[in-house]
Design a protein around this motif. Structure first.
Motif, short mmCIF file in Angstrom:
data_model
loop_
_atom_site.label_atom_id
_atom_site.label_comp_id
_atom_site.label_asym_id
_atom_site.label_seq_id
_atom_site.Cartn_x
_atom_site.Cartn_y
_atom_site.Cartn_z
N VAL A 137 49.47 37.35 39.29
CA VAL A 137 47.78 38.02 39.07
C VAL A 137 46.92 36.59 37.82
O VAL A 137 45.62 36.65 38.57
CB VAL A 137 48.39 39.60 38.29
CG1 VAL A 137 46.51 39.71 37.37
CG2 VAL A 137 48.51 40.33 39.23
N ILE A 138 48.05 36.31 37.19
CA ILE A 138 47.37 35.38 36.38
C ILE A 138 46.87 34.16 36.83
O ILE A 138 45.75 33.71 36.94
CB ILE A 138 48.57 34.61 35.16
CG1 ILE A 138 48.97 36.37 34.33
CG2 ILE A 138 47.42 33.64 34.25
CD1 ILE A 138 49.59 35.99 33.32
N THR A 139 48.28 33.87 38.69
CA THR A 139 48.13 32.93 38.34
C THR A 139 46.69 32.62 39.35
O THR A 139 45.58 31.38 39.31
CB THR A 139 49.05 31.39 39.23
OG1 THR A 139 49.33 32.78 39.70
CG2 THR A 139 49.93 30.99 38.49
N ARG A 140 46.07 33.63 39.88
CA ARG A 140 45.17 34.06 40.78
C ARG A 140 43.68 33.85 39.93
O ARG A 140 42.58 33.91 40.64
CB ARG A 140 45.52 35.22 41.79
CG ARG A 140 46.02 35.24 43.10
CD ARG A 140 46.35 36.41 43.94
NE ARG A 140 46.97 35.74 44.84
CZ ARG A 140 47.00 37.05 45.96
NH1 ARG A 140 47.14 38.62 45.60
NH2 ARG A 140 48.12 36.26 47.02
N MET A 141 43.71 34.69 39.10
CA MET A 141 42.64 34.66 38.52
C MET A 141 42.11 33.47 37.62
O MET A 141 41.15 33.34 37.95
CB MET A 141 43.58 35.89 36.92
CG MET A 141 43.33 37.74 37.85
SD MET A 141 43.55 38.26 35.77
CE MET A 141 42.46 37.47 34.82
N LEU A 142 43.60 32.65 37.42
CA LEU A 142 42.94 30.96 36.73
C LEU A 142 42.75 30.61 37.91
O LEU A 142 42.41 29.03 38.21
CB LEU A 142 43.93 30.76 35.69
CG LEU A 142 43.98 31.90 34.75
CD1 LEU A 142 45.26 31.01 34.16
CD2 LEU A 142 43.28 31.42 34.44
N GLY A 143 42.92 30.82 38.97
CA GLY A 143 42.10 29.55 40.71
C GLY A 143 43.38 28.62 40.31
O GLY A 143 42.46 27.52 41.40
#
Length: 204
Positions: A31-37
């Motif tokens: 979730v976090i890595t996708r949110m941060l691109g």
């Protein structure tokens, strides 16, 4: 034949376990890595969804957030179950959250290796044991610079720490979760044996 209150207690325990599992199943690293691109974490480094692999993206803040949230899954499950029921329920909920992280329904039951969730669960169940295991992880990491080795040593230490610090009721659970950590780290153990295991912070 079980009475009404006993059946209600079993039903509540089952609900606590289910909620703990669903909480543990949330893949915060992804979730976090996708949110941060930062891309699909499963295509980076080891492919693991935990904080160590997030660190391989080069984003330390994302790795720290993943570590805290993955730890928090186990801790929150324990604290909620303890507030609703008792210490047995707390152990059940913590174990369920740990299983959820390892085998999350949202990712086709292919999850992480459970170290952060393991430590968060221990801290909430018996903070001296949990912080003792964290200290073992930290010392091993400072010496070896290898996350998997640190995890294996900390997991192993959890059982004698439970006994030494007077939380013998935690020993069976600690041993079971440690065994699962070893199982999930079997590829790491092979790399440790042949000297090819990457060190902390190495980008994938």
């Amino acid at each position: 034949m079980e009475s009404g209150p006993e059946l209600a207690g079993l039903a509540l325990l089952g609900l606590v376990a289910l909620l703990g599992y669903l909480l543990g199943s949330v893949p915060f690293g992804i979730v976090i890595t996708r949110m941060l691109g930062l891309g699909d974490l499963r295509q980076i480094g080891s492919g693991n969804i935990g904080a160590t692999n997030v660190l391989r993206t080069g984003n330390k803040a994302a790795a720290l957030a993943t570590l805290l949230l993955d730890s928090g899954k186990g801790a929150i499950a324990v604290l909620v179950a303890r507030a609703l029921m008792d210490e047995t329920a707390a152990q059940v909920a913590g174990a369920a959250a740990f299983i959820g992280h390892l085998y999350p329904i949202w990712l086709g039951f292919r999850g992480g290796k459970g170290v952060a969730t393991f430590l968060g669960t221990l801290i909430a169940l018996a903070w001296p044991v949990g912080f003792g295991a964290c200290a073992v992880w930290l010392v091993t990491a400072l010496i070896s610079r290898i996350s998997s080795l640190s995890a294996l040593v900390a997991a192993t230490a959890a059982v004698p720490l439970s006994w030494f610090l007077g939380h013998t009721d935690l020993m069976l659970l600690a041993a079971a979760l440690a065994a699962l950590i070893f199982w999930r780290h079997r590829s790491n153990i092979a790399r440790l044996a042949n000297g090819t295991e990457p060190r902390i912070g190495k980008k994938g």
